[in-house]
Write an enzyme that holds these catalytic residues in place. Structure first.
Site, short mmCIF file in Angstrom:
data_model
loop_
_atom_site.label_atom_id
_atom_site.label_comp_id
_atom_site.label_asym_id
_atom_site.label_seq_id
_atom_site.Cartn_x
_atom_site.Cartn_y
_atom_site.Cartn_z
N LYS A 85 0.85 -1.19 0.00
CA LYS A 85 0.00 0.00 0.00
C LYS A 85 0.88 1.24 0.00
CE LYS A 85 -3.96 2.00 2.42
NZ LYS A 85 -4.96 1.83 3.50
N SER A 160 -9.47 3.06 1.97
CA SER A 160 -8.30 3.59 1.30
C SER A 160 -7.41 2.50 0.68
CB SER A 160 -7.45 4.41 2.28
OG SER A 160 -6.99 3.61 3.35
N SER A 184 -11.15 1.13 5.85
CA SER A 184 -10.20 1.15 4.73
C SER A 184 -9.80 -0.22 4.21
CB SER A 184 -8.93 1.90 5.14
OG SER A 184 -9.10 3.28 5.00
#
Length: 505
Positions: A85, A160, A184
């Site tokens: 990520k 996210s 997220s």
């Protein structure tokens, strides 16, 4: 490799892929090459993997094969490719946080999570897309653009960890790391028909972290199956004395068979969290029949919900405090460089008083205790992951649900962030599709520290339904990366030094 061989390899479950590499049925080079070829061929359609290092990945794959050939002991993720990520620090590979301020930022250290995953044998191939500073559950930013849902490119992949979820669904990586404050991990898993686990705070220690006492934001695993997520958790989890909230259970405790007899399991079903959240009828229509699956597996199912009074105040206040703490100085140094919703959240934090924080802390404690009492009566709670189906990629966030008007970019995420306040492990597992082919996830929540209970319930449900097997139909072509519809601000100069603030959706 032919396209057919590449696609066959890239959709093998991570647990099986790791076993085949260890048994030398496949080499790490073949596996990494297959994923790099698929990224090249279809990756631009979803815009999920935004930084790629083919040469470094293939060098690491050759070294991995050499270690195995020499008889060197290898880790449980040996040879598996992963794109981290883009909020997680990766030494020698840029970490942009989705912000023009960090568009060229290359850290000189790995985060603890990245260290652990690579030490277990995973091979870094790149980074996955995120919203700007991971704020909001829709992945778009002015550096790379928007990530598109593999099941419908006109829709969001969530966030996210939207790049991570979309990359899993599109066959671009077999496992993915993510993070979760208000959904997220869970929202993008739901939107992309994959699995995401928000662990108990402290289960996965985080370093560096500006506020090590924070329990809202956690890191966790994602995969296409529950077993794949558990495999990654077994590497990410485990104590670290530098982290004050760390749990002592070693990660290896999660590297166990998940097959389980659910007969007698006490299950609560909360279709709208006790009337506290509006839910899109399309979501409800998919989830209602799933309750019967648990009954057929022998569970005792009751409609019930923990007392979540105070969860709204606790989450909103403590989140705003973290945003002000983590990003306030950046806002002062670069006025006008952050997206408006991010600025709003920082300013919300700056307006807080000591009394506000005291009330939020007390509310957090009440909700936690209510959850402990609730899970003395139930083993798991079932609820919607997301209150909506994947929405139009042109929207920053939904503005209404079932006729109820929403005012901020957070309002539609309550079904996820109310659970955050419980401090409980929460799994998003594929639960089916709308008539229009959009994925919907089921949230399986357990008592604090009861990750294995949640994983076993999710695995049994997964085996009984097979919803996660359905793959998106991506044409095998390469098109220009989609432009960002929301924000066309020019790139700025990135500040000097490392950035360690990690607000999440």
């Amino acid at each position: 490799m032919t396209d057919e061989i590449t696609d066959e390899i890239t959709y093998v479950p991570a647990t099986e892929l790791a076993a085949r590499i260890r048994q030398r049925e496949l080499s790490a080079r073949e596996v990494v090459q297959a994923h790099l070829e698929r990224i090249e061929r279809v990756g631009s359609q979803v815009n999920a993997v935004v930084t790629v290092d083919p040469e470094g990945a293939m060098d690491a794959a050759r070294a991995a094969d050499d270690r195995l050939a020499r008889g060197t002991e290898v880790g449980p993720l040996h040879g598996l490719p992963i794109a981290f990520k883009d909020t997680h620090l990766t030494r020698g590979m840029r970490t942009t946080h989705g912000s023009p301020l960090f568009a060229d930022h290359v850290p000189d250290e790995d985060e603890l999570l990245v260290e652990r995953v690579q030490a277990a044998g995973a091979i870094r191939i790149g980074k996955t897309n995120v919203p700007e500073f991971a704020a909001g559950s829709h992945t778009f930013n002015p550096v790379f653009g928007a990530t598109r849902n593999p099941y419908d490119p006109t829709r969001t992949a969530g966030g996210s960890s939207g790049g991570a979820a979309a990359a899993l669904a599109a066959g671009l990586q077999p496992i993915a790391d993510g993070s979760d404050m208000g959904g997220s991990l869970r929202n993008p898993a739901s939107f992309c028909n994959v699995v995401g686990l928000r662990p108990t705070p402290g289960r996965v220690p985080a370093l560096p972290k500006r506020n090590p006492w924070d329990t809202m934001a956690v890191a966790g695993p994602m995969g296409r199956t529950v077993a794949d997520a558990a495999l990654l958790l077994s590497v990410m989890a485990g104590p670290d004395p530098r982290c004050p909230l760390t749990l002592e259970t070693p990660g290896e405790a999660f590297r166990v068979p998940l097959e389980s007899d659910l007969r007698g399991l006490r299950v609560a079903w909360a279709p709208d969290l006790g009337g506290r959240v509006p839910v899109d009828p399309e979501v409800t229509a998919v989830l209602e029949p799933q309750v019967q699956v648990f009954e057929e597996l022998g569970c005792r199912v009751t409609e019930d919900c923990p007392d979540l009074d105070g969860a709204e105040e606790a989450f909103r206040t403590l989140r705003a405090q973290e945003f002000a703490l983590g990003l306030g100085e950046l806002l002062d140094a670069h006025p006008g460089a952050l997206k408006p919703s991010l600025v709003w959240n920082i300013e919300e934090g700056r307006r807080l008083t000591g009394a506000d924080l005291a009330r939020a802390t007390a509310a957090h404690a009440r909700v936690h205790l209510a959850g402990v009492e609730f899970f003395s009566r139930y083993d798991v709670l079932l609820a919607p992951v997301s209150q909506v189906v994947p929405f139009d990629i042109e929207l920053e966030y939904p503005t209404s649900i079932a006729g109820q008007v929403l005012h901020t970019y957070l309002d539609w995420m309550r079904s996820a962030y109310f659970v955050t306040v419980l401090g409980a492990p929460a799994l998003s597992v594929p639960a089916g599709f709308t008539p229009g082919g959009l994925p919907v996830g089921l949230q399986v929540v357990g008592a604090p520290r009861a990750e294995l209970t949640v994983l076993r319930a999710g695995a049994a449900y997964e085996a009984a339904t097979g919803h996660g097997v359905r793959r998106p139909a991506l044409p095998h072509d390469s098109r220009p990366r989609p432009a960002l519809p929301h924000d066309s601000r020019p790139h700025g100069n990135h500040p000097h030094g490392s950035h360690h603030a990690h607000p999440r959706a």
